[in-house]
Design a protein around this motif. Structure first.
Motif, PDB file in Angstrom:
ATOM      1  N   LEU A  90       4.548   1.318   7.433  1.00 56.55           N
ATOM      2  CA  LEU A  90       3.642   0.642   6.504  1.00 56.55           C
ATOM      3  C   LEU A  90       2.423   1.514   6.207  1.00 56.55           C
ATOM      4  O   LEU A  90       2.008   1.651   5.051  1.00 56.55           O
ATOM      5  N   LEU A  91       1.836   2.113   7.225  1.00 55.97           N
ATOM      6  CA  LEU A  91       0.704   3.013   6.995  1.00 55.97           C
ATOM      7  C   LEU A  91       1.138   4.200   6.135  1.00 55.97           C
ATOM      8  O   LEU A  91       0.404   4.647   5.250  1.00 55.97           O
ATOM      9  N   ALA A  92       2.341   4.700   6.376  1.00 53.89           N
ATOM     10  CA  ALA A  92       2.820   5.858   5.618  1.00 53.89           C
ATOM     11  C   ALA A  92       2.975   5.532   4.136  1.00 53.89           C
ATOM     12  O   ALA A  92       2.679   6.355   3.272  1.00 53.89           O
ATOM     13  N   VAL A  93       3.423   4.316   3.839  1.00 54.89           N
ATOM     14  CA  VAL A  93       3.641   3.951   2.428  1.00 54.89           C
ATOM     15  C   VAL A  93       2.329   3.531   1.761  1.00 54.89           C
ATOM     16  O   VAL A  93       2.280   3.395   0.534  1.00 54.89           O
TER      17      VAL A  93
ATOM     18  N   GLU B 190      -2.189   2.332  -4.380  1.00 56.42           N
ATOM     19  CA  GLU B 190      -3.484   1.992  -4.991  1.00 56.42           C
ATOM     20  C   GLU B 190      -4.151   0.808  -4.306  1.00 56.42           C
ATOM     21  O   GLU B 190      -5.345   0.793  -4.091  1.00 56.42           O
ATOM     22  N   ARG B 191      -3.358  -0.222  -4.030  1.00 53.15           N
ATOM     23  CA  ARG B 191      -3.947  -1.493  -3.594  1.00 53.15           C
ATOM     24  C   ARG B 191      -4.050  -1.637  -2.074  1.00 53.15           C
ATOM     25  O   ARG B 191      -4.751  -2.525  -1.600  1.00 53.15           O
ATOM     26  N   ALA B 192      -3.325  -0.817  -1.341  1.00 52.27           N
ATOM     27  CA  ALA B 192      -3.325  -0.907   0.135  1.00 52.27           C
ATOM     28  C   ALA B 192      -3.200  -2.349   0.607  1.00 52.27           C
ATOM     29  O   ALA B 192      -4.064  -2.875   1.307  1.00 52.27           O
TER      30      ALA B 192
ATOM     31  N   MET C 162      -5.059  11.177  10.420  1.00 50.87           N
ATOM     32  CA  MET C 162      -5.087  10.443  11.690  1.00 50.87           C
ATOM     33  C   MET C 162      -5.175   8.934  11.473  1.00 50.87           C
ATOM     34  O   MET C 162      -4.707   8.155  12.302  1.00 50.87           O
ATOM     35  N   ALA C 163      -5.775   8.515  10.366  1.00 48.86           N
ATOM     36  CA  ALA C 163      -5.887   7.082  10.081  1.00 48.86           C
ATOM     37  C   ALA C 163      -4.586   6.518   9.525  1.00 48.86           C
ATOM     38  O   ALA C 163      -4.456   5.308   9.345  1.00 48.86           O
ATOM     39  N   ARG C 164      -3.614   7.377   9.245  1.00 47.05           N
ATOM     40  CA  ARG C 164      -2.337   6.922   8.694  1.00 47.05           C
ATOM     41  C   ARG C 164      -1.269   6.777   9.764  1.00 47.05           C
ATOM     42  O   ARG C 164      -0.099   6.520   9.444  1.00 47.05           O
TER      43      ARG C 164
END
Lengths: 264, 264, 264
Positions: free
Chosen positions: A40-43, A19-21, B182-184
Motif C-alpha cells: 500500500l505504501l509502495a502504490v 495524488e490522493r494518498a 524511508m517513509a514508503r
C-alpha cells in the motif's frame, strides 16, 4: 475493454492513488500485515492495521477504503471486522473481502458467507475459496457459479488463479498476467487484495477497481519474477515494481480479455 | 556539538553496542516486530518481544533498555506496557516511548500522555503525534511547544521529519540525514526508535543517545536508498547498512546543527 | 552416515517434499510467522498458521506435520498448542517442539518441559534452552545430558549452535554447516525448525528428518551468506537458496560427522 483500455484505466487509477494518498484500513492476518502495508505504501496509499475494538471505528471512519481478510480467524479480528463493517455501512466506505482459507475450516466458511452477504464492493478469492463460499465441491464448481455468487451477493467477484476472472454476474474480464513464483511467497495474494482496496478508494466502479488492482499486481509480479532467483528476492522486487509501475509498462504487458457478457 | 563531534560520539556508542550486546525488550506493534528485531540484531543488540503478562517482568528485568511502541493498541499490549514500566522504574532501566498514530485516536492519545508523564528517557514522535500529545492542532503547534513538552515531562523529545529535531527543553540539535524513500516502507521509523533504545542501553545521556540513534538511522537510510530501486529493496539494504555502519561513514555523511540553546 | 550419505538422504527427502507438497501447521511466534511460511513455501510445503481455538483441530487434522514454537508465549498460543497436540496424538501426526527463549523465563521453561514430555518426534533447541529444559546451568551442562534428555523424552534432540548436534540418546550426528550471519537475522532458527517439520512430514525416521532439515538450512545459509552484504540481504537470499537447493550442492557442501554411537 481489451488489454489497452484496461491498462489505461488502471494507470489512471494508480495516478489518482498517488495524488490522493487514500487511507486504507486493513483488518488482515498476522502473516500478511507487513507486506500489505508495504504494498500500500509502495502504490501511494496510507495503510492502518489496528484491530483494537476501541479504535476500529475511528480508523475506518477516517479511511477511504476497508480491507477485511480472514486469514487470522481469532475472536479479536472477527469482532473488529463486524465493528468495521458497521462503520463502513454508516459512512459508505467501500470494502473488499478476502476469505483466506475458508475452504479449510467450516467456522471460517460460515463467517465468510455472512460477511459476503453484507455486500462488499469486491470479494477476492481463489477457486477453492469460492467453492466453499458457494457450498460446492472444488472439483464440481462450475464457472456459472461464480457469476451467480456475484449476482446473489451484489458484489464483484475477483477470482484469482493462473488466469484471474473478474465477474459482476453480467460481464466477465479475464487477466492472464502474473507468475507462478508469486504463489511461493506468503501473503502476495492477500497484499494484492489490498491493491484492490486502494483502487476502490479512488474509483467508484468496483468492477473496474478490481480489474485494475489485479492487473497491477500481475504485471508487477512478472517484472519482479524476471529479476528474481527465487521467492525470497521476488518479494522486495515486487514492492519496487508496484512503486515504479507506469502507464507504458501496464499497456505493454497487459494480457486481458473482455469484458464479455455473461450468457444467462 | 557540530556534525563531526556527534558523528564521533555516535560511532563510540555503536562500538559499545557491538561490544556489550545489550538486551533491548520491545513492546511494539505487530507490523514492526520483525524489522525492529532485525535492526537491533544488525546493530549488535539482542531483542526480545514478549507481551505475555506472565513474562514481561522477567524479560524487562534482564534487559538493558526498554521500548514501548503504541502502534498496536490492544488490551494485551497496554497491560504489558504498564507491567514493563513498573519493572523499568524499579530496576532503573532506561526506556523510550513511540506513540505511533496517537493523532488518529483519542484513546491512544490519552494513553500516550499518561505514559509520557512517567518520564521516559526519550519520546520519539512525528509532528502530528507531538501535536496530539500536547493537545494542539498539527497546523498550529509551534516549535516552542516541543521544548515545553520535553521540560514538562522531564524527557528528551526526538521529533522525526524531513529534519529531525532533538530537544530536552534547554538545547536542540537538528539532524538532516535520511531519505524520503524511508517513509514508503512500513515500520522504518518504529525500528529507528529501537536504535535509540539500543543507544540508551549503553549511554547515560539520553539526549546524546537520541541523537546517535537518529543519526545512525538517517545515514544508514541514505546508503540504503542510494542502491535501492524502491522501498522493497530499501529495507534489506537498510538492515545491511546498519550492520556495516562505521565511524568514517558517519563522519562523512552527518548533517547536524547544534546543540543550540533554546531561547526561553 | 558420513557427509555423502546424509546429503543424499536429505536430497531424497527434499525431493519428496517438492513432490507431495505436505501441509505443515505452525503454531509459532509473531516474529517468525512470515519467514517460517516463506521457507516452507520455498521448500515446497504448504504452511498454515492459525492459533484460533475454533480451528486448530481442523487444521492439524489435515496437516502432515506440526510445529510448536514457544517464542510468543501468550495464553492463546499455549491453549492452541495443547489443542493441537491432542489432535496430533489422536491422528498420529509427527511434531517438532522449539522451546525458544525457555532459558529466559521460568514459566516458559515449565511449559516447555511439559510439552517435551509428550514425546515430540524432534526437539530443536540451543545450548541455553537445553540447559533450561534439563534444569541445569548453561555453563555446567554436559554433553551426556543431551543424550539423556533425548532418551528420557523418547525424542530426537536437534541442538543448534556453531556445530549442530543431533542425538536420539544412542547415536549422534554433528553438522558443521551454516554461517554466523544467520544468527544476526531474527527467526532464522525458528524457520529452520519448520524445515525439520517439513522433513518429518515425508520421512518416518525422526533422526534422519532432523539431520536433513538442519543440513538443508545450514547449506542454504552458507550460500546466502556468500552473496549477502549483511543480515538484511541474507534473508531473501536464504529463501532463494532453500528454493534452489539440489543434490549436488548438498553433497558438495555437507560437513557431517557421524552418526557415532553414544558411549553409555
Amino acid at each position: 475493454m481489451n488489454a489497452r483500455p484496461l491498462a489505461n484505466t488502471a494507470a489512471d487509477i494508480l495516478d489518482r492513488v498517488r495524488e490522493r494518498a487514500p487511507r486504507v484500513h486493513c483488518i488482515t492476518n498476522t502473516a500478511a500485515q507487513v507486506l500489505t502495508a508495504n504494498l500500500l505504501l509502495a502504490v501511494g496509499a496510507v495503510p492502518s492495521l489496528t484491530i483494537s475494538a476501541d479504535e476500529v471505528t475511528a480508523f475506518v471512519s477516517g479511511a477511504d477504503a476497508l480491507l477485511v481478510n480472514l486469514g487470522t480467524f481469532d475472536a479479536a479480528r472477527r469482532q473488529a471486522a463486524l465493528i468495521a463493517l458497521d462503520e463502513a455501512d454508516e459512512s459508505r466506505i467501500p470494502w473488499v473481502l478476502d476469505p483466506v482459507f475458508c475452504d479449510r475450516s467450516a467456522a471460517r466458511a460460515a463467517f465468510a458467507r455472512d460477511l459476503a452477504a453484507r455486500e462488499p464492493e469486491v470479494v477476492r478469492a481463489n477457486r477453492a475459496e469460492v467453492a466453499a463460499l458457494t457450498g460446492q465441491d472444488v472439483e464440481d464448481v462450475e464457472s456459472a457459479a461464480f457469476d451467480r455468487f456475484a449476482l446473489d451477493n451484489l458484489t464483484v467477484l475477483a477470482m484469482t488463479g493462473p488466469t484471474d476472472i473478474v465477474t459482476d454476474g453480467t460481464k466477465r474480464t479475464a487477466i492472464a498476467n502474473g507468475h507462478p513464483l508469486m504463489a511461493r511467497a506468503t501473503a502476495v495474494g492477500c497484499a494484492g487484495t489490498a491493491l484492490i482496496a486502494a483502487c476502490l478508494a479512488v474509483e467508484d466502479d468496483p468492477f473496474v477497481a478490481a480489474c485494475a488492482g489485479l492487473l497491477a499486481l500481475g504485471v508487477a509480479g512478472e517484472i519482479a519474477a524476471a529479476g528474481a532467483r527465487g521467492p525470497g528476492t521476488l518479494v522486495p522486487r515486487l514492492i519496487d515494481a508496484v512503486y515504479l509501475l507506469d502507464r507504458h509498462t501496464l499497456a505493454t504487458r497487459a494480457k486481458v480479455a473482455g469484458p464479455l457478457d455473461v450468457k444467462p
